[in-house]
Design a protein around this motif. Sequence first.
Motif, PDB file in Angstrom:
ATOM      1  N   PHE A 171       8.225 -53.615 -32.615  1.00 23.23           N
ATOM      2  CA  PHE A 171       6.684 -53.846 -32.194  1.00 23.23           C
ATOM      3  C   PHE A 171       6.504 -51.716 -32.343  1.00 23.23           C
ATOM      4  CE2 PHE A 171      10.232 -53.957 -29.590  1.00 23.23           C
ATOM      5  CZ  PHE A 171      10.295 -52.481 -28.554  1.00 23.23           C
ATOM      6  N   GLY A 172       5.121 -51.428 -31.552  1.00 26.88           N
ATOM      7  CA  GLY A 172       4.634 -50.414 -32.194  1.00 26.88           C
ATOM      8  C   GLY A 172       3.560 -49.760 -31.138  1.00 26.88           C
ATOM      9  N   LEU A 173       3.467 -48.456 -30.968  1.00 31.52           N
ATOM     10  CA  LEU A 173       2.545 -47.780 -29.688  1.00 31.52           C
ATOM     11  C   LEU A 173       1.844 -46.983 -30.445  1.00 31.52           C
ATOM     12  CD1 LEU A 173       3.626 -46.219 -27.725  1.00 31.52           C
ATOM     13  CD2 LEU A 173       4.487 -48.374 -26.755  1.00 31.52           C
ATOM     14  N   ALA A 183       2.951 -41.666 -32.213  1.00 29.38           N
ATOM     15  CA  ALA A 183       2.874 -43.110 -32.535  1.00 29.38           C
ATOM     16  C   ALA A 183       4.314 -43.237 -32.297  1.00 29.38           C
ATOM     17  CB  ALA A 183       2.180 -43.326 -34.086  1.00 29.38           C
ATOM     18  N   ILE A 184       5.096 -44.602 -32.186  1.00 29.44           N
ATOM     19  CA  ILE A 184       6.442 -45.019 -31.603  1.00 29.44           C
ATOM     20  C   ILE A 184       6.881 -46.830 -32.547  1.00 29.44           C
ATOM     21  CG2 ILE A 184       8.250 -45.776 -30.176  1.00 29.44           C
ATOM     22  CD1 ILE A 184       7.619 -44.137 -28.538  1.00 29.44           C
ATOM     23  N   VAL A 185       7.923 -47.048 -32.876  1.00 24.41           N
ATOM     24  CA  VAL A 185       8.061 -48.024 -33.827  1.00 24.41           C
ATOM     25  C   VAL A 185       8.869 -48.308 -33.807  1.00 24.41           C
ATOM     26  CG1 VAL A 185       7.921 -49.758 -35.919  1.00 24.41           C
ATOM     27  CG2 VAL A 185       6.258 -47.934 -36.011  1.00 24.41           C
ATOM     28  N   ALA A 186       9.073 -49.301 -33.191  1.00 28.85           N
ATOM     29  CA  ALA A 186      10.949 -50.016 -32.924  1.00 28.85           C
ATOM     30  C   ALA A 186      10.795 -51.402 -33.480  1.00 28.85           C
ATOM     31  CB  ALA A 186      10.678 -50.179 -31.189  1.00 28.85           C
ATOM     32  N   ALA A 187      12.260 -51.396 -33.856  1.00 28.85           N
ATOM     33  CA  ALA A 187      12.726 -52.993 -34.735  1.00 28.85           C
ATOM     34  C   ALA A 187      14.022 -52.973 -33.669  1.00 28.85           C
ATOM     35  CB  ALA A 187      12.524 -52.716 -35.696  1.00 28.85           C
ATOM     36  N   ASP A 188      14.274 -54.259 -34.134  1.00 28.92           N
ATOM     37  CA  ASP A 188      15.181 -55.015 -33.451  1.00 28.92           C
ATOM     38  C   ASP A 188      16.564 -54.441 -35.213  1.00 28.92           C
ATOM     39  OD1 ASP A 188      16.500 -57.767 -36.083  1.00 28.92           O
ATOM     40  OD2 ASP A 188      14.436 -57.432 -35.577  1.00 28.92           O
ATOM     41  N   SER A 189      17.965 -54.497 -35.183  1.00 31.67           N
ATOM     42  CA  SER A 189      18.768 -54.796 -36.519  1.00 31.67           C
ATOM     43  C   SER A 189      19.119 -55.363 -36.980  1.00 31.67           C
ATOM     44  CB  SER A 189      19.695 -53.616 -35.740  1.00 31.67           C
ATOM     45  OG  SER A 189      20.097 -53.004 -34.757  1.00 31.67           O
ATOM     46  N   SER A 190      19.003 -56.312 -36.284  1.00 37.17           N
ATOM     47  CA  SER A 190      19.803 -57.191 -37.434  1.00 37.17           C
ATOM     48  C   SER A 190      19.656 -57.836 -38.771  1.00 37.17           C
ATOM     49  CB  SER A 190      19.871 -59.084 -35.692  1.00 37.17           C
ATOM     50  OG  SER A 190      19.993 -58.681 -34.786  1.00 37.17           O
ATOM     51  N   GLY A 225      -5.647 -36.953 -35.864  1.00 33.42           N
ATOM     52  CA  GLY A 225      -4.313 -37.607 -34.699  1.00 33.42           C
ATOM     53  C   GLY A 225      -2.857 -38.572 -35.244  1.00 33.42           C
ATOM     54  N   PRO A 226      -2.360 -39.649 -34.795  1.00 35.19           N
ATOM     55  CA  PRO A 226      -1.598 -40.607 -34.534  1.00 35.19           C
ATOM     56  C   PRO A 226      -2.339 -41.760 -35.086  1.00 35.19           C
ATOM     57  CG  PRO A 226      -1.421 -39.978 -32.208  1.00 35.19           C
ATOM     58  CD  PRO A 226      -2.472 -39.276 -32.713  1.00 35.19           C
ATOM     59  N   CYS A 227      -2.301 -41.934 -35.461  1.00 34.74           N
ATOM     60  CA  CYS A 227      -2.838 -44.366 -35.486  1.00 34.74           C
ATOM     61  C   CYS A 227      -1.701 -45.116 -36.525  1.00 34.74           C
ATOM     62  CB  CYS A 227      -3.809 -43.975 -37.053  1.00 34.74           C
ATOM     63  SG  CYS A 227      -3.231 -43.775 -38.337  1.00 34.74           S
ATOM     64  N   LEU A 228      -2.643 -46.218 -35.455  1.00 31.19           N
ATOM     65  CA  LEU A 228      -1.116 -47.097 -36.160  1.00 31.19           C
ATOM     66  C   LEU A 228      -1.647 -48.982 -36.644  1.00 31.19           C
ATOM     67  CD1 LEU A 228       1.714 -48.569 -34.389  1.00 31.19           C
ATOM     68  CD2 LEU A 228      -0.197 -50.059 -35.071  1.00 31.19           C
ATOM     69  N   TYR A 229      -1.127 -49.036 -37.379  1.00 30.96           N
ATOM     70  CA  TYR A 229      -2.426 -50.125 -38.499  1.00 30.96           C
ATOM     71  C   TYR A 229      -1.048 -51.348 -38.504  1.00 30.96           C
ATOM     72  CZ  TYR A 229      -5.583 -46.943 -40.555  1.00 30.96           C
ATOM     73  OH  TYR A 229      -6.007 -46.039 -40.403  1.00 30.96           O
ATOM     74  N   PHE A 230      -1.472 -52.568 -38.230  1.00 28.05           N
ATOM     75  CA  PHE A 230      -0.831 -54.193 -38.559  1.00 28.05           C
ATOM     76  C   PHE A 230      -1.059 -54.482 -39.235  1.00 28.05           C
ATOM     77  CE2 PHE A 230      -1.578 -58.526 -37.778  1.00 28.05           C
ATOM     78  CZ  PHE A 230      -1.161 -58.832 -36.869  1.00 28.05           C
ATOM     79  N   ILE A 231      -1.083 -54.546 -40.487  1.00 29.85           N
ATOM     80  CA  ILE A 231      -0.444 -55.633 -41.108  1.00 29.85           C
ATOM     81  C   ILE A 231       0.346 -57.055 -41.551  1.00 29.85           C
ATOM     82  CG2 ILE A 231      -0.509 -55.140 -44.291  1.00 29.85           C
ATOM     83  CD1 ILE A 231      -0.413 -51.831 -43.421  1.00 29.85           C
ATOM     84  N   ASP A 232      -0.517 -57.978 -41.878  1.00 28.92           N
ATOM     85  CA  ASP A 232       0.287 -58.913 -41.967  1.00 28.92           C
ATOM     86  C   ASP A 232       0.988 -59.521 -43.571  1.00 28.92           C
ATOM     87  OD1 ASP A 232      -2.013 -60.037 -42.813  1.00 28.92           O
ATOM     88  OD2 ASP A 232      -1.653 -61.634 -41.194  1.00 28.92           O
ATOM     89  N   TYR A 233       1.483 -60.965 -43.362  1.00 23.19           N
ATOM     90  CA  TYR A 233       1.782 -61.040 -45.317  1.00 23.19           C
ATOM     91  C   TYR A 233       0.357 -61.370 -45.873  1.00 23.19           C
ATOM     92  CZ  TYR A 233       1.909 -66.399 -43.440  1.00 23.19           C
ATOM     93  OH  TYR A 233       1.276 -67.402 -42.847  1.00 23.19           O
ATOM     94  N   ILE A 234      -0.759 -62.116 -45.030  1.00 22.00           N
ATOM     95  CA  ILE A 234      -1.061 -63.003 -45.990  1.00 22.00           C
ATOM     96  C   ILE A 234      -2.830 -61.723 -46.511  1.00 22.00           C
ATOM     97  CG2 ILE A 234      -0.981 -64.654 -45.336  1.00 22.00           C
ATOM     98  CD1 ILE A 234      -3.692 -64.517 -43.422  1.00 22.00           C
ATOM     99  N   ILE A 286       9.711 -41.980 -34.087  1.00 20.02           N
ATOM    100  CA  ILE A 286       8.609 -41.499 -33.502  1.00 20.02           C
ATOM    101  C   ILE A 286       8.099 -40.644 -34.600  1.00 20.02           C
ATOM    102  CG2 ILE A 286       9.907 -39.885 -32.289  1.00 20.02           C
ATOM    103  CD1 ILE A 286       7.936 -39.598 -30.207  1.00 20.02           C
ATOM    104  N   VAL A 287       6.927 -40.505 -34.983  1.00 14.54           N
ATOM    105  CA  VAL A 287       5.919 -39.845 -35.768  1.00 14.54           C
ATOM    106  C   VAL A 287       5.465 -38.714 -35.041  1.00 14.54           C
ATOM    107  CG1 VAL A 287       4.365 -41.053 -36.068  1.00 14.54           C
ATOM    108  CG2 VAL A 287       4.506 -39.393 -37.808  1.00 14.54           C
ATOM    109  N   ASP A 288       4.760 -37.557 -35.196  1.00 17.30           N
ATOM    110  CA  ASP A 288       3.980 -36.687 -34.405  1.00 17.30           C
ATOM    111  C   ASP A 288       3.506 -35.524 -35.176  1.00 17.30           C
ATOM    112  OD1 ASP A 288       6.129 -35.804 -34.007  1.00 17.30           O
ATOM    113  OD2 ASP A 288       6.701 -35.263 -32.156  1.00 17.30           O
ATOM    114  N   LYS A 289       3.641 -34.506 -34.616  1.00 17.79           N
ATOM    115  CA  LYS A 289       3.090 -33.254 -35.364  1.00 17.79           C
ATOM    116  C   LYS A 289       4.106 -32.753 -36.327  1.00 17.79           C
ATOM    117  CE  LYS A 289       2.622 -30.641 -31.607  1.00 17.79           C
ATOM    118  NZ  LYS A 289       4.296 -30.344 -31.201  1.00 17.79           N
ATOM    119  N   ASP A 290       5.260 -33.128 -35.368  1.00 19.90           N
ATOM    120  CA  ASP A 290       6.880 -32.354 -36.235  1.00 19.90           C
ATOM    121  C   ASP A 290       6.914 -32.997 -36.908  1.00 19.90           C
ATOM    122  OD1 ASP A 290       6.517 -30.058 -33.970  1.00 19.90           O
ATOM    123  OD2 ASP A 290       6.981 -31.773 -32.651  1.00 19.90           O
ATOM    124  N   GLY A 291       6.290 -34.379 -37.634  1.00 20.58           N
ATOM    125  CA  GLY A 291       7.091 -35.003 -38.559  1.00 20.58           C
ATOM    126  C   GLY A 291       7.281 -36.306 -37.826  1.00 20.58           C
ATOM    127  N   ALA A 292       7.857 -37.544 -39.546  1.00 20.72           N
ATOM    128  CA  ALA A 292       8.803 -38.583 -38.558  1.00 20.72           C
ATOM    129  C   ALA A 292      10.300 -38.602 -37.982  1.00 20.72           C
ATOM    130  CB  ALA A 292       8.347 -39.512 -39.657  1.00 20.72           C
TER     131      ALA A 292
END
Length: 204
Positions: A5-7, A13-20, A111-120, A181-187
Amino acid sequence: MESVFGLVGKDFAIVAADSSAVHSILVHKTNEDKVMILDSHKLMGASGETGDRAQFTEYIQKNVALYQFRNGIPLTTAAAANFTRGELATALRKNPYMVNIIMAGYDKDIGPCLYFIDYIASLHKLDKAAFGYGSYFALSMMDRHYRKDMIVEEAIDLVDKIIMEIRSRLVVAPPNFVIKIVDKDGAREYAWRESIKDASVPAV
């Protein structure tokens, strides 16, 4: 039971994910990083079949780097997202990748942005997004608590609430999560939220 998930916040912008890393009923490892740093100001969180996820995300990362090498300027986040969507759309008609992607970035003029791309190969620019079984809880928590003007500390607090909700509500919940996290200072990597660690194998 993947969860990505991300916001987008005020200036990040932040992206988080499980690590299993899981196959069938087996957990192979609990420290698999599913959020790739594409370049200095882009992140890509991915869920899906392990082989497809690893191969496709690396393919996108190398092509983004190749574009910058050839042209001397990096792709914008929108351009990288559209390139990714195009590659998924091409593969969809040949040998499809079972990969869902959340791409986040920071562009100097936008500025920051977030894109949702699915498998189709559908592409949407969103303020918040989620994939996997954890998305049931992530999306409802973000609907309730998310604000566009959140600062980093507020966003991380929301991410932690989502992680706790996933751990307590999913019947087979992933124990560990990575937050980037990604911001003006980088990812960059922000933190890991770990409830168990992989046991080290003693040297023989």
